[in-house]
Design a protein around this motif. Structure first.
Motif, PDB file in Angstrom:
ATOM      1  N   MET A 287      19.301  47.195  38.484  1.00 56.05           N
ATOM      2  CA  MET A 287      20.522  47.804  37.643  1.00 56.05           C
ATOM      3  C   MET A 287      21.588  48.415  38.511  1.00 56.05           C
ATOM      4  SD  MET A 287      19.797  47.156  34.509  1.00 56.05           S
ATOM      5  CE  MET A 287      21.051  47.989  33.642  1.00 56.05           C
ATOM      6  N   GLU A 288      21.210  48.686  39.727  1.00 54.73           N
ATOM      7  CA  GLU A 288      22.090  49.250  40.827  1.00 54.73           C
ATOM      8  C   GLU A 288      23.257  48.163  41.207  1.00 54.73           C
ATOM      9  OE1 GLU A 288      22.624  51.768  42.965  1.00 54.73           O
ATOM     10  OE2 GLU A 288      20.761  53.114  42.795  1.00 54.73           O
ATOM     11  N   LYS A 289      22.661  46.729  40.844  1.00 59.04           N
ATOM     12  CA  LYS A 289      23.689  45.672  41.262  1.00 59.04           C
ATOM     13  C   LYS A 289      24.739  45.403  40.001  1.00 59.04           C
ATOM     14  CE  LYS A 289      20.071  43.469  44.189  1.00 59.04           C
ATOM     15  NZ  LYS A 289      19.085  42.146  44.392  1.00 59.04           N
ATOM     16  N   LEU A 290      24.096  45.664  38.980  1.00 57.83           N
ATOM     17  CA  LEU A 290      25.265  45.526  37.866  1.00 57.83           C
ATOM     18  C   LEU A 290      25.876  46.839  37.735  1.00 57.83           C
ATOM     19  CD1 LEU A 290      22.371  44.148  35.645  1.00 57.83           C
ATOM     20  CD2 LEU A 290      24.089  42.686  36.991  1.00 57.83           C
ATOM     21  N   MET A 291      25.749  47.947  37.912  1.00 60.68           N
ATOM     22  CA  MET A 291      26.448  49.033  37.574  1.00 60.68           C
ATOM     23  C   MET A 291      27.957  49.248  38.009  1.00 60.68           C
ATOM     24  SD  MET A 291      24.629  50.887  35.376  1.00 60.68           S
ATOM     25  CE  MET A 291      24.266  49.227  34.902  1.00 60.68           C
ATOM     26  N   PRO A 292      28.253  48.534  39.224  1.00 62.68           N
ATOM     27  CA  PRO A 292      29.545  48.556  39.674  1.00 62.68           C
ATOM     28  C   PRO A 292      30.464  47.740  38.712  1.00 62.68           C
ATOM     29  CG  PRO A 292      28.221  48.105  41.441  1.00 62.68           C
ATOM     30  CD  PRO A 292      27.173  48.052  40.349  1.00 62.68           C
ATOM     31  N   TYR A 293      30.145  47.006  37.840  1.00 66.71           N
ATOM     32  CA  TYR A 293      30.791  46.289  36.868  1.00 66.71           C
ATOM     33  C   TYR A 293      31.108  46.861  35.463  1.00 66.71           C
ATOM     34  CZ  TYR A 293      29.947  42.497  40.153  1.00 66.71           C
ATOM     35  OH  TYR A 293      29.769  41.601  41.385  1.00 66.71           O
TER      36      TYR A 293
ATOM     37  N   ILE B  25      15.840  56.278  35.608  1.00 59.53           N
ATOM     38  CA  ILE B  25      15.597  55.067  36.681  1.00 59.53           C
ATOM     39  C   ILE B  25      16.427  55.130  38.042  1.00 59.53           C
ATOM     40  CG2 ILE B  25      14.988  53.531  34.677  1.00 59.53           C
ATOM     41  CD1 ILE B  25      17.840  52.499  34.858  1.00 59.53           C
ATOM     42  N   PHE B  26      17.328  56.162  37.879  1.00 58.23           N
ATOM     43  CA  PHE B  26      18.194  56.270  39.045  1.00 58.23           C
ATOM     44  C   PHE B  26      17.928  57.849  39.765  1.00 58.23           C
ATOM     45  CE2 PHE B  26      21.217  53.796  36.315  1.00 58.23           C
ATOM     46  CZ  PHE B  26      21.127  52.491  37.174  1.00 58.23           C
ATOM     47  N   GLY B  27      16.660  58.227  39.323  1.00 56.30           N
ATOM     48  CA  GLY B  27      16.554  59.343  40.073  1.00 56.30           C
ATOM     49  C   GLY B  27      17.272  60.802  39.628  1.00 56.30           C
ATOM     50  N   ILE B  28      17.918  60.562  38.437  1.00 56.37           N
ATOM     51  CA  ILE B  28      18.709  61.411  38.133  1.00 56.37           C
ATOM     52  C   ILE B  28      17.945  62.429  36.877  1.00 56.37           C
ATOM     53  CG2 ILE B  28      21.106  62.199  37.102  1.00 56.37           C
ATOM     54  CD1 ILE B  28      22.094  59.537  38.365  1.00 56.37           C
ATOM     55  N   THR B  29      17.817  63.602  37.098  1.00 52.02           N
ATOM     56  CA  THR B  29      17.053  64.513  35.977  1.00 52.02           C
ATOM     57  C   THR B  29      17.661  65.850  35.923  1.00 52.02           C
ATOM     58  OG1 THR B  29      15.523  65.302  37.619  1.00 52.02           O
ATOM     59  CG2 THR B  29      14.717  63.405  36.350  1.00 52.02           C
TER      60      THR B  29
ATOM     61  N   GLU C 285      23.526  70.649  28.058  1.00 51.01           N
ATOM     62  CA  GLU C 285      23.885  70.876  29.719  1.00 51.01           C
ATOM     63  C   GLU C 285      23.243  69.946  30.601  1.00 51.01           C
ATOM     64  OE1 GLU C 285      26.126  73.271  30.955  1.00 51.01           O
ATOM     65  OE2 GLU C 285      26.506  73.791  28.701  1.00 51.01           O
ATOM     66  N   GLY C 286      22.116  69.679  30.223  1.00 48.50           N
ATOM     67  CA  GLY C 286      21.403  68.594  30.992  1.00 48.50           C
ATOM     68  C   GLY C 286      22.091  67.200  30.784  1.00 48.50           C
ATOM     69  N   CYS C 287      22.484  66.892  29.815  1.00 48.43           N
ATOM     70  CA  CYS C 287      23.091  65.583  29.550  1.00 48.43           C
ATOM     71  C   CYS C 287      24.362  65.588  30.161  1.00 48.43           C
ATOM     72  CB  CYS C 287      23.325  65.379  28.105  1.00 48.43           C
ATOM     73  SG  CYS C 287      22.017  64.815  27.311  1.00 48.43           S
ATOM     74  N   LYS C 288      25.272  66.751  30.240  1.00 49.69           N
ATOM     75  CA  LYS C 288      26.263  66.892  30.889  1.00 49.69           C
ATOM     76  C   LYS C 288      26.243  66.703  32.505  1.00 49.69           C
ATOM     77  CE  LYS C 288      29.020  70.612  30.016  1.00 49.69           C
ATOM     78  NZ  LYS C 288      29.035  71.902  29.370  1.00 49.69           N
ATOM     79  N   GLU C 289      25.162  67.190  32.909  1.00 51.56           N
ATOM     80  CA  GLU C 289      24.802  67.157  34.306  1.00 51.56           C
ATOM     81  C   GLU C 289      24.367  65.704  34.567  1.00 51.56           C
ATOM     82  OE1 GLU C 289      24.300  68.029  38.445  1.00 51.56           O
ATOM     83  OE2 GLU C 289      25.340  68.971  36.947  1.00 51.56           O
ATOM     84  N   ILE C 290      23.704  64.962  33.853  1.00 49.49           N
ATOM     85  CA  ILE C 290      23.458  63.522  34.146  1.00 49.49           C
ATOM     86  C   ILE C 290      24.693  62.674  34.221  1.00 49.49           C
ATOM     87  CG2 ILE C 290      22.154  61.553  33.127  1.00 49.49           C
ATOM     88  CD1 ILE C 290      19.842  63.669  32.354  1.00 49.49           C
ATOM     89  N   ALA C 291      25.334  63.043  32.998  1.00 48.42           N
ATOM     90  CA  ALA C 291      26.643  62.372  32.898  1.00 48.42           C
ATOM     91  C   ALA C 291      27.724  62.406  34.227  1.00 48.42           C
ATOM     92  CB  ALA C 291      27.410  62.438  31.755  1.00 48.42           C
ATOM     93  N   ARG C 292      27.596  63.656  34.551  1.00 48.68           N
ATOM     94  CA  ARG C 292      28.579  63.775  35.848  1.00 48.68           C
ATOM     95  C   ARG C 292      28.062  63.044  36.894  1.00 48.68           C
ATOM     96  NH1 ARG C 292      28.366  66.738  40.373  1.00 48.68           N
ATOM     97  NH2 ARG C 292      26.497  67.690  39.732  1.00 48.68           N
TER      98      ARG C 292
ATOM     99  N   THR D 220      28.715  59.443  36.781  1.00 49.48           N
ATOM    100  CA  THR D 220      29.829  59.028  37.050  1.00 49.48           C
ATOM    101  C   THR D 220      30.271  58.980  38.606  1.00 49.48           C
ATOM    102  OG1 THR D 220      30.772  59.873  34.890  1.00 49.48           O
ATOM    103  CG2 THR D 220      32.169  59.579  36.609  1.00 49.48           C
ATOM    104  N   GLU D 221      29.781  60.004  39.268  1.00 51.08           N
ATOM    105  CA  GLU D 221      30.122  60.285  40.606  1.00 51.08           C
ATOM    106  C   GLU D 221      29.480  59.035  41.366  1.00 51.08           C
ATOM    107  OE1 GLU D 221      28.785  64.131  41.812  1.00 51.08           O
ATOM    108  OE2 GLU D 221      30.160  64.999  41.188  1.00 51.08           O
ATOM    109  N   ARG D 222      28.270  58.558  40.747  1.00 54.14           N
ATOM    110  CA  ARG D 222      27.484  57.442  41.745  1.00 54.14           C
ATOM    111  C   ARG D 222      28.104  56.132  41.591  1.00 54.14           C
ATOM    112  NH1 ARG D 222      20.962  57.196  41.801  1.00 54.14           N
ATOM    113  NH2 ARG D 222      20.508  55.361  42.980  1.00 54.14           N
ATOM    114  N   PHE D 223      28.484  55.833  40.401  1.00 52.66           N
ATOM    115  CA  PHE D 223      29.025  54.740  39.939  1.00 52.66           C
ATOM    116  C   PHE D 223      30.357  54.359  39.535  1.00 52.66           C
ATOM    117  CE2 PHE D 223      24.189  54.693  38.929  1.00 52.66           C
ATOM    118  CZ  PHE D 223      23.907  53.694  39.822  1.00 52.66           C
ATOM    119  N   GLY D 224      31.143  55.414  39.222  1.00 50.84           N
ATOM    120  CA  GLY D 224      32.444  55.348  38.892  1.00 50.84           C
ATOM    121  C   GLY D 224      32.877  55.066  37.519  1.00 50.84           C
TER     122      GLY D 224
END
Length: 332
Positions: A182-188, A202-206, A213-220, A223-227
């Protein structure tokens, strides 16, 4: 009218009648569906134009799957008829304290064995506005993962927005395998749909603690990681298989909006996330602002809890009525 392309496997779903267990089954009800195909059916029900791309065997069961999509207005002209078998999944519906169970039988399916170059992507995306896929499809095989990459590249070349429901399935691949692919697909991807449990893991984000609040942090962090332009986080709380709580939030540019939380009785659990994805795609293509978009997507998928089968067979007007605070009853 906006045109949406979806890509993924269509499965034959076999389930015992009612709440019978698989070990009790003497007959099975048959339904056709799959994450992306379900989204295509739902989008057509909302009044949009959707085409589904997949591979199916050229025999009567494969034709039945094609017919199941055509019945609801999905464009099937890009379905390849090749390979030997259709993927199958067996569903045992849950009740009260007993959760639902899914068994997969999809190894060697037409979609799993399809190869890069099998689809004419420029023709598929001609005149299209949106492309949607899920993490289920690249989990099928290395070929399917390569096809997802081909499709994403072609969608971007055609100027389409791209959405992905991460849709992690532990019975198809490990988190390590999922992350690598999925890392290869996320830039698109422009719009990412995830949840707090497995999808973000799967991306190590918990993010433990309060669900919102947890979902806001994961979403942030996603977004920072994949744009991503947008991240939608669904929030399911299941005190039992028969009673669920359902809500979601939408994150954009550091700000967020959240839907109301619904308590609902479960008639059908399968396809809830696909219904949400379709609702969100519809609302965004319809030009709805973020609060209204997330309210529509959650309302549409709330109705899916009441619709037997894989796909959400409700209209945009029905979803809008729920989003506006409507309730059950008899409409005359």
């Amino acid at each position: 009218m906006p045109r949406i392309i979806t890509f993924g496997e269509i499965l034959l779903r076999l389930s015992p009648a009612g709440y019978t267990r698989l070990v009790q089954a003497e007959a099975f009800d048959a339904v056709y569906g799959g994450a992306e195909a379900n989204a295509a059916v739902s989008l057509c029900a909302f009044g949009m134009e959707a085409a589904h791309v997949t591979a199916l065997p050229d025999h009567a069961v494969g034709q039945a799957a094609v017919n199941a999509l055509r019945r609801y207005g999905v464009d099937t002209s890009f379905i390849r008829r090749q390979g030997r078998r259709i993927g199958i999944y067996y569903l045992e519906k849950g009740a009260a304290a007993r959760p639902a169970q899914v068994l997969y039988d999809r190894a060697g399916s037409s979609m799993a064995e399809a190869e890069p170059g099998d689809f004419d992507w420029p023709a598929v995306f001609a005149g299209a506005d949106w492309f949607h896929f899920s993490g289920v499809t690249p989990a099928l095989s290395q070929n399917a993962a390569a096809l997802c990459l081909e499709a994403c590249q072609a969608a971007k070349a055609a100027g389409c927005a791209v959405s992905c429901d991460l849709n992690y399935r532990s019975r198809l691949w490990s988190m390590e395998q999922a992350a690598k692919t999925m890392e290869k697909l996320m830039p698109y991807v422009d719009v990412c749909i995830a949840n707090r449990e497995d999808d973000a893991d799967i991306f190590g984000i918990t993010a433990p603690g309060d669900p919102v609040e947890g979902c806001k942090e994961i979403a942030r962090r996603l977004t920072e990681r994949f744009g991503f332009g947008l991240v939608a986080m669904t929030m399911l709380d299941a005190p039992s298989a028969s009673q669920n709580r359902w809500s979601a939030l939408l994150w954009r540019d550091g700000s967020w909006v959240c839907s109301r939380r619904y308590d609902t009785q479960v008639i059908e659990r399968m396809g809830i996330g696909d219904a949400f994805a379709a609702g969100l795609i519809y609302a965004l293509l319809d030009g709805q602002e973020d609060q209204r978009a997330i309210d529509f997507a959650v309302a549409a998928s709330l109705l899916k809890f009441t619709v037997p089968g894989d796909a959400n067979l409700v209209s945009a007007a029905e979803a809008e009525r729920i989003a506006a605070g409507g309730a059950g009853g008899v409409q005359r």
